[in-house]
Structure formats: structure tokens, C-alpha cells
Write an enzyme that holds these catalytic residues in place. Structure first.
Site, PDB file in Angstrom:
ATOM      1  N   THR A  94       0.870  -1.178   0.000  1.00  0.00           N
ATOM      2  CA  THR A  94       0.000   0.000   0.000  1.00  0.00           C
ATOM      3  C   THR A  94       0.904   1.224   0.000  1.00  0.00           C
ATOM      4  O   THR A  94       1.596   1.495   0.989  1.00  0.00           O
ATOM      5  CB  THR A  94      -0.918   0.015   1.233  1.00  0.00           C
ATOM      6  OG1 THR A  94      -1.801  -1.112   1.169  1.00  0.00           O
ATOM      7  CG2 THR A  94      -1.755   1.294   1.269  1.00  0.00           C
ATOM      8  N   LYS A 169      -7.583   1.566  -2.681  1.00  0.00           N
ATOM      9  CA  LYS A 169      -7.185   1.131  -1.336  1.00  0.00           C
ATOM     10  C   LYS A 169      -7.227   2.279  -0.344  1.00  0.00           C
ATOM     11  O   LYS A 169      -7.766   2.139   0.756  1.00  0.00           O
ATOM     12  CB  LYS A 169      -5.780   0.518  -1.396  1.00  0.00           C
ATOM     13  CG  LYS A 169      -5.182   0.157  -0.039  1.00  0.00           C
ATOM     14  CD  LYS A 169      -5.946  -0.971   0.652  1.00  0.00           C
ATOM     15  CE  LYS A 169      -5.421  -1.225   2.063  1.00  0.00           C
ATOM     16  NZ  LYS A 169      -4.133  -1.915   2.069  1.00  0.00           N
ATOM     17  N   LYS A 244      -0.894   5.106   8.648  1.00  0.00           N
ATOM     18  CA  LYS A 244      -0.170   5.242   7.372  1.00  0.00           C
ATOM     19  C   LYS A 244      -1.151   5.443   6.215  1.00  0.00           C
ATOM     20  O   LYS A 244      -0.982   6.345   5.384  1.00  0.00           O
ATOM     21  CB  LYS A 244       0.678   3.999   7.122  1.00  0.00           C
ATOM     22  CG  LYS A 244       1.273   3.914   5.721  1.00  0.00           C
ATOM     23  CD  LYS A 244       1.753   2.512   5.398  1.00  0.00           C
ATOM     24  CE  LYS A 244       1.987   2.342   3.911  1.00  0.00           C
ATOM     25  NZ  LYS A 244       2.350   0.961   3.548  1.00  0.00           N
TER      26      LYS A 244
END
Length: 294
Positions: A94, A169, A244
Site C-alpha cells: 500500500t 485502497k 499510514k
């Protein structure tokens, strides 16, 4: 036999690589952790001396790394100079959309087929081979990428061109972070009003407040036995990783001018949770911070 090079054997990558081996593929892996490489051998995975060595005869190269800089570095230093030109390159990390598009562009310029394919599902799904993959790639490459990912997946969705998987995502995880905070606030208010948590769950799970963060991943211990809240918030999706992803979403929002006030608030709340020393706890632990129990 299909030969898979797997770079990155962290909490997610270790289970994903094991499922590639379980599918009968020859897996050659590399990680900076010697301990991770030793554990991988128990699943029939061969350890390589370095990333360049792992990819040199690969049919498929899969990377699962912490951040965009790591992905860019390993592609430039090891994968693009050493992998066969007909190898399929798939990054499941990611990372930011710009890094994903840069890597795909550089790979295409050298004749490779490449995809960004970040995942949803957490460590349990990584081990169980039931991850959801969001894929950014050329339409004509998707069928082959789908086949490469099948041993690790319950769902594989073509999101669009390069970078679209990463876009999906970070949008999805921003939504998840916001909804988990909302569910946790509701449980906290219910408690302060004297409403039994199980009773609240029984009602909300069948009413308009129903959502995944409530019925599949309940932050209050008890109602959903499989949720990390029943394992002292261990395992699952770490709060540091949620932070994050929320930061990636905010960077993207700032870059495009998209208004995300709740996304920004969610990032600030998880930053506070991580700063308090709970980076490794599952992200549903935010409930305990709101209750003053962190």
C-alpha cells in the site's frame, strides 16, 4: 512449474507467499529479516541471497513492502535490471498513487507488464488466502494478473489503469478508519447512557447503523467472537498501518483538492493513538482510547 519471486515477508507477505507455495508454485523469497526467511522455509519457500537473485528466473514477481520509497528502490536496483522481460510484476504494497504510477511507467518502458494490487483483509486473510485485491493495470494484462493472484485471494477486482488499485485502497481505508471511530463513539456513548453493549450491538446491527466495522470487526469485546477485540486487540490491522493509510489519503486529498474533513479528523485521532504507544494494537483499539482506557 510457475516460479514466483516474493519480496517482503512481513506480517502480510509471509502468509501470502506461503499460499503461493501451497498452490504448487516454486517460491523464491527475499526479506531483510533472516528470521522471516527461516520461517518461510517451513512452508516450502526457498530463500534467496538478495532481491536480484530472487527475481532472475521468475515468471511472477510479487512485492509486499512498507512504503513507496522501498518499492521504487527495489524496482530500480533489483527487479527491472534482473527479472526476465516476460515476467509479470505485481506490487501488493500500500503506497502513494504517484509511486505506483512511476513504477508502472518505468517497468513499461523496459517492456514489462506491471500492476499495483494492494490488498484488503488483514493478516488472517493473508494466511487464509482470502484477501481482496484492487488491481491497477492495462485491461489486456488483467486476466494474467488475476491468475497470478488467485492462490492468495477471495476477490480480485480490476480498478482501472496503473495507480487505480492504490487509489481504491486509500479511499477504502479512509472510509474504514472513519467508520471504526464512529462505531467506537457510539459504543462509548451507549455505555455512558447506561445501555448494555450487547443490547446496543443487537439493535444497531439490525438497524441503519449497521456496517462492517460493527458486525464483522466489532471493537467492543464479546459481540463478534472472531474480532481482535476478543484477543486483547492483538493481530489484525495495526493502528500504525491505519495511520499510514489515512496519511496517504490526506496527501492525495491535499494534492487533488478533494475535501475530506472526516478523513483528516480520523488521521488526527489515530496519530494520537499511535503516539500514546499503541501502534501495534489493532485499529479497533481506538474504542479504548475514547473510553479513556488506553
Amino acid at each position: 512449474m510457475t516460479r514466483v519471486a516474493f519480496i517482503g515477508l512481513g506480517n502480510m507477505g509471509s502468509g501470502m507467499a506461503a499460499n503461493q507455495a501451497k498452490a504448487g508454485r516454486e517460491v523464491i523469497a527475499f526479506d531483510l529479516s533472516a528470521e522471516a526467511l527461516e520461517r518461510a522455509k517451513e512452508h516450502g519457500i526457498n530463500a534467496a541471497a538478495g532481491a536480484a537473485d530472487a527475481v532472475k528466473d521468475a515468471d511472477i514477481v510479487i512485492t509486499m513492502l512498507p512504503a513507496g520509497q522501498h518499492v521504487r528502490d527495489v524496482y530500480m536496483s533489483a527487479i527491472l535490471p534482473n527479472a526476465p522481460r516476460d515476467a509479470l510484476l505485481i506490487d501488493c504494497s500500500t503506497i502513494d498513487v504517484d509511486s505506483a504510477r512511476t513504477v508502472a511507467r518505468d517497468a513499461a518502458m523496459q517492456g514489462f507488464r506491471a500492476a499495483d494490487a494492494p490488498v484488503s483483509g488483514g493478516t488472517a486473510a493473508a494466511s487464509g488466502g482470502t484477501l481482496t485485491f484492487m488491481v491497477g493495470c492495462r485491461e489486456q494484462d488483467f486476466a494474467e494478473i488475476e491468475e497470478a493472484l488467485k492462490p492468495m485471494a477471495k476477490a480480485i477486482i480490476h480498478a482501472g489503469d496503473s495507480g487505480a488499485g492504490q487509489a481504491a485502497k486509500i479511499c477504502n481505508n479512509m472510509l474504514l478508519g472513519i467508520s471504526m471511530i464512529g462505531v467506537s463513539e457510539a459504543f462509548t456513548l451507549a455505555e455512558s447512557l447506561g445501555l448494555d453493549a450487547q443490547k446496543f450491538y443487537d439493535i444497531a446491527s439490525k438497524a441503519s447503523g449497521q456496517c462492517w466495522s460493527l458486525t464483522s470487526y466489532c471493537p467492543w469485546p464479546g459481540p463478534v467472537p472472531t474480532a481482535p477485540s476478543n484477543r486483547n486487540y492483538e493481530g489484525g490491522f495495526a493502528s500504525a498501518m491505519m495511520l499510514k493509510d489515512l496519511k496517504l489519503a490526506q496527501e492525495a486529498a491535499d494534492g487533488t483538492g478533494a475535501p475530506t474533513p472526516l478523513g483528516g479528523a480520523a488521521a488526527a485521532i489515530y496519530e494520537e493513538l499511535v503516539a500514546a504507544g499503541h501502534a501495534g494494537k489493532d485499529f479497533s483499539f481506538v474504542l479504548q482510547m475514547l473510553r479513556g482506557r488506553a
